[in-house]
Enzyme design. Structure first.
Site, PDB file in Angstrom:
ATOM      1  CG  ASP A   1      -5.500  -0.734   2.060  1.00 58.63           C
ATOM      2  OD1 ASP A   1      -6.309   0.003   1.433  1.00 58.63           O
ATOM      3  OD2 ASP A   1      -5.245  -1.779   1.877  1.00 58.63           O
TER       4      ASP A   1
ATOM      5  NE  ARG B   1     -11.095  -3.183  -2.467  1.00 59.09           N
ATOM      6  CZ  ARG B   1     -10.018  -3.855  -2.051  1.00 59.09           C
ATOM      7  NH1 ARG B   1      -9.028  -3.628  -1.632  1.00 59.09           N
ATOM      8  NH2 ARG B   1     -10.587  -5.431  -2.273  1.00 59.09           N
TER       9      ARG B   1
ATOM     10  CG  ASP C   1      -1.731  -1.205   1.381  1.00 56.48           C
ATOM     11  OD1 ASP C   1      -2.309  -1.531   0.334  1.00 56.48           O
ATOM     12  OD2 ASP C   1      -1.947  -2.012   2.310  1.00 56.48           O
TER      13      ASP C   1
ATOM     14  CG  ASP D   1      -2.578  -4.196  -1.745  1.00 58.03           C
ATOM     15  OD1 ASP D   1      -3.834  -4.416  -2.294  1.00 58.03           O
ATOM     16  OD2 ASP D   1      -2.340  -4.724  -0.962  1.00 58.03           O
TER      17      ASP D   1
END
Length: 446
Positions: free
Chosen positions: A269, A324, A226, A265
């Site tokens: 997050d 997302r 990430d 990715d």
């Protein structure tokens, strides 16, 4: 706590926005704020600014001050990756300020410099091609001297090289308009009180993605790293950053075995019991799996996530994304006054996941022709949400009603069960595109 307003800079720059000028000027006249609080006694030192009172979940309780209290020996200016990691390690968890000058490349030697001796991608493709390996067995048991074993070793080299662990009580801030990182993964893991501001963060490229023949009906490439991860940490403020795929967009990625060779990715997050996070005035652009809040439905993870994962997003730009923005499990997540710009290839913005408690209000959506507003919400689980006073292409829209009309087999319910109170000025949705255009992203702090 006193907080600087953005009246001057909004008034000057708004003149270029036809049709929005009067509204933006009117809001500026109210003292609406594009920037949060500052540390008393440091009125002009952006590096010592702290999160203002009531500015999202990160202002809860002790608030978020980062390294504002750093003494002179704990203020560092860095311009290369080794210097940055050394500054992070110096002084333990004592308050520190790290000023980033220019763009720092965490993989300046390229992917080849990280490869284990003997690793050969062409050999990897030949060995694990579906027509020879098949799709029924994964690569877990492959020995260390196999192409997969050498890939694992190469991936371990990259993992060690590009991850930077951010200690508690730290402020990381870009100097000027062109500061940031390429290929780095910022790990805000198991700490409290971190500020990250004014940085352009180009997503790390996984040099060694893994092929999983058992992922789906056709197999899939899975990547790591990430851009930033908040893992079990509390009181984190991410402000005026630009998260982007930069020079390596997915649109230019090749396919192997008939599947996208995915080398990215998440951009941000927030997982594993992280709590009290505010993301304000950032740009999230050119990415697929953008923001994940809560990483698993599994009960072992849920025990640590229930009652946590409280996150606020306000005055961010979400542009050229697939999905997302964010996808939510468990958390009380407040999303207000953001601008979402969606074109072809758009999947969804808000992922309604297990036990999520999402509130989405006063946001603006600009959708390309042919993109249905019913795609804004995606139901992963039957979790009620609050979605009010949002605008789609300039008109008020009931996002839940629109979703349910087109997805009668998977309806969403209204009512998240809580009411956000930690908010600064809330602007009408029709003003949001202009305000965010003026203020969001790296290089627009001040």
């Amino acid at each position: 706590m006193n907080r600087p307003t953005w009246q001057g800079h909004a008034t000057v720059r708004a003149a270029s926005l036809a049709g929005c000028t009067a509204l933006v000027l009117a809001l500026a006249g109210t003292g609406a704020q594009a920037h949060s609080g500052h540390h008393p006694g440091h009125h002009h030192d952006l590096a010592r600014q702290t999160l203002g009172a009531n500015d999202g979940w990160a202002s809860h309780g002790t608030g978020t001050t980062g390294g504002a209290a750093a003494t002179a020996e704990h203020v560092h200016t860095v311009s290369d990756w080794a210097g940055f990691k050394a500054a992070l390690a110096a002084g333990g968890s004592a308050p520190k300020i790290i000023k980033v000058r220019g763009t720092i490349d965490a993989v300046s030697g390229g992917c080849d410099a990280l490869a284990a001796p003997g690793y050969d991608f062409d050999d990897y493709l030949e060995t694990y091609a579906p027509e020879t390996w098949g799709l029924g067995q994964d690569l877990t048991d492959e020995p260390d001297d196999s192409p997969e074993g050498l890939r694992r070793a190469s991936a371990a080299h990259q993992d060690a090289a590009i991850k930077a662990n951010i200690p508690a009580n730290t402020t990381i801030i870009g100097v000027g308009r062109n500061a940031g990182f390429k290929g780095a993964s910022l790990q805000i893991k198991g700490v409290d009180n971190v500020i990250v501001r004014n940085l352009t963060l180009e997503s790390p490229v996984d040099c060694f993605p893994q092929w999983d023949p058992t992922d789906g009906d056709r197999g899939n490439w899975n990547s790591e790293y990430d851009t930033a991860v908040v893992y079990g940490s509390t009181h984190v403020w991410l402000d005026h950053n630009t998260f982007t795929d930069g020079d390596h967009p997915d649109s230019e990625a090749p396919t192997h075995f008939g599947m996208l060779y995915q080398q990215h990715d998440g951009e941000l997050d927030i997982v594993r019991g992280a709590d009290h996070v505010t993301a304000s005035w950032n740009v999230f652009t050119e990415h697929d799996k953008t923001i994940l809040i809560g990483n698993s439905d599994g009960e072992s993870t849920a025990v640590g996530d229930r009652g946590r994962l409280k996150v606020t997003f306000h005055h961010n730009l979400f542009s050229k994304l697939v999905e997302r923005a964010p996808r939510v499990r468990f958390g009380q997540v407040d999303v207000y006054n953001n601008h979402f710009v969606a074109g072809q290839g758009y999947g969804y913005s808000f992922g309604v996941g297990k036990e999520s408690q999402l509130v989405a209000e006063h946001n603006a959506f600009t959708l390309a022709e042919g993109v249905s507003p019913a795609k804004i919400l995606k139901r992963w689980n039957d979790s009620p949400l609050t979605a009010r006073n949002n605008h789609v292409n300039g008109k008020r829209a009931d996002l839940i009603a629109v979703h349910n009309a087109e997805n009668p087999e998977t309806p969403l319910r209204s009512g998240a069960g809580w009411t956000p109170t930690l908010r600064t000025a809330v602007h009408p949705a029709q003003a949001v595109p202009a305000l965010v255009r003026l203020g969001a992203g790296a290089g627009r702090i001040g």
